[in-house]
Scaffold this active site. Structure first.
Site, PDB file in Angstrom:
ATOM      1  N   ASP A  96      76.287  58.529  55.610  1.00  0.00           N
ATOM      2  CA  ASP A  96      77.285  57.471  55.620  1.00  0.00           C
ATOM      3  C   ASP A  96      76.966  56.550  54.441  1.00  0.00           C
ATOM      4  OD1 ASP A  96      79.228  55.578  56.578  1.00  0.00           O
ATOM      5  OD2 ASP A  96      77.592  54.455  57.497  1.00  0.00           O
ATOM      6  N   ASP A  98      78.448  52.680  53.976  1.00  0.00           N
ATOM      7  CA  ASP A  98      78.298  51.268  54.339  1.00  0.00           C
ATOM      8  C   ASP A  98      77.231  51.087  55.405  1.00  0.00           C
ATOM      9  OD1 ASP A  98      81.483  49.706  53.730  1.00  0.00           O
ATOM     10  OD2 ASP A  98      80.681  51.545  52.859  1.00  0.00           O
ATOM     11  N   SER A 184      82.373  58.523  53.526  1.00  0.00           N
ATOM     12  CA  SER A 184      82.471  57.113  53.860  1.00  0.00           C
ATOM     13  C   SER A 184      83.844  56.719  54.367  1.00  0.00           C
ATOM     14  CB  SER A 184      82.154  56.279  52.598  1.00  0.00           C
ATOM     15  OG  SER A 184      82.376  54.908  52.827  1.00  0.00           O
TER      16      SER A 184
END
Length: 297
Positions: A96, A98, A184
């Site tokens: 991922d 963030d 993302s």
């Protein structure tokens, strides 16, 4: 059915008391320690125990993981990793972005320019806990950006900071000949330069719509959500001819759960409780490169 599994302990302080408790838990559940080694640096410590596990079924490994987690002491965590994954000549690391690859949530940085950071942060937090549909929540959060000049994207790029150890983690995997990807729920306009700088093999995020030099408050195409993340994991592993059993997925939010579950080992990085509860392993310190020790890289 006996198989080899590796217990990898890591933390800011791996104590003798904690290690003895770990060894006792392993022995109680029929795991024999074959060898033990120590490594790490001035940031965190690592202890690796190679095991022979008598019940190496998925259920047996899950039960042992639960027991090890229940017996854990503050200060370090332990990942139980199939030895075949650690020994694989080619692996895929998928992360991922963030709050995993980077320290911030990009949508919140963008929303700050619209004076909506706190409002958007509350929605993001609920979505990452799994309380909201991710796609719907993303559309709602992006809508507050309507009318902002496209230049804010460049400003936000300059605010983004990699997580501690992120560059080192990617470099270690790449140097060992492995494949590194990120997927993302954020935005391509922010991710593209990061991916280029790190030399990532694959990357995918959402695309902010920009018309006449301004954000429209919309994203183009299908949203990169929970289902999309696991789809890209499977596609990229197949493209590289890497078995899913030899993949490592890292994330922090509910939209990462399917990806973590499908990978050879799923790692929760400073994650929400719902994610830590079901992930195969957890890293509860700020150093992302601990994942390389889990994966044997």
């Amino acid at each position: 059915m006996t198989s080899n599994v590796t217990a990898v302990s890591y933390g800011l302080k791996v104590t003798p008391t904690g290690l003895e408790r770990l060894r006792s838990t392993l022995a109680t559940h029929g795991a024999q320690v074959l060898s033990e080694s120590a490594s790490g640096d001035d940031r965190y410590q690592v202890r690796v125990l190679d095991l022979a596990l008598h019940d190496a079924t998925a259920a047996g490994l899950a039960a042992l993981r639960h027991a090890v987690a229940e017996a854990a002491v503050p200060g370090f965590d332990t990942a139980l990793v199939p030895a075949a994954l650690r020994a694989a000549s080619r692996k895929l690391l998928i992360m991922d972005v963030d709050s995993t690859l980077i320290q911030q949530e990009v949508i919140e940085l963008l929303a700050a320019y619209a004076g909506k950071r706190e409002e958007v942060a509350a929605v993001t937090e609920a979505a990452m806990r799994g309380e909201l549909d991710f796609a719907q929540s993303l559309h709602a959060r992006v809508a507050v950006l309507a009318g902002l000049p496209a230049d804010v994207v460049h400003s936000v790029r300059n605010e983004v900071k990699l997580s501690l150890g992120a560059a080192e983690l990617v470099a270690a995997f790449k140097a060992a000949g492995h494949t590194v990807a990120v997927v993302s729920g954020g935005f391509n306009q922010i991710l593209e330069p990061i991916a280029a700088d790190l030399g990532l093999d694959y990357w995918q995020a959402n695309e902010l719509e920009i018309i006449d030099g301004a954000l429209t408050g919309k994203v183009l195409g299908a949203v990169v959500d929970r289902a999309a993340k696991v789809k890209y994991l499977r596609e990229w592993a197949a493209a590289e001819d890497i078995a899913l059993e030899h993949t490592v997925a890292v994330g922090d939010g509910a939209n990462d759960l399917d990806m973590l579950g499908a990978a050879g080992i799923g790692v929760a990085f400073n994650a929400k409780p719902a994610v830590r509860a079901v992930a195969d392993a957890a890293v509860n310190m700020p150093h992302l490169d601990a994942v390389r020790h889990i994966a044997g890289v």
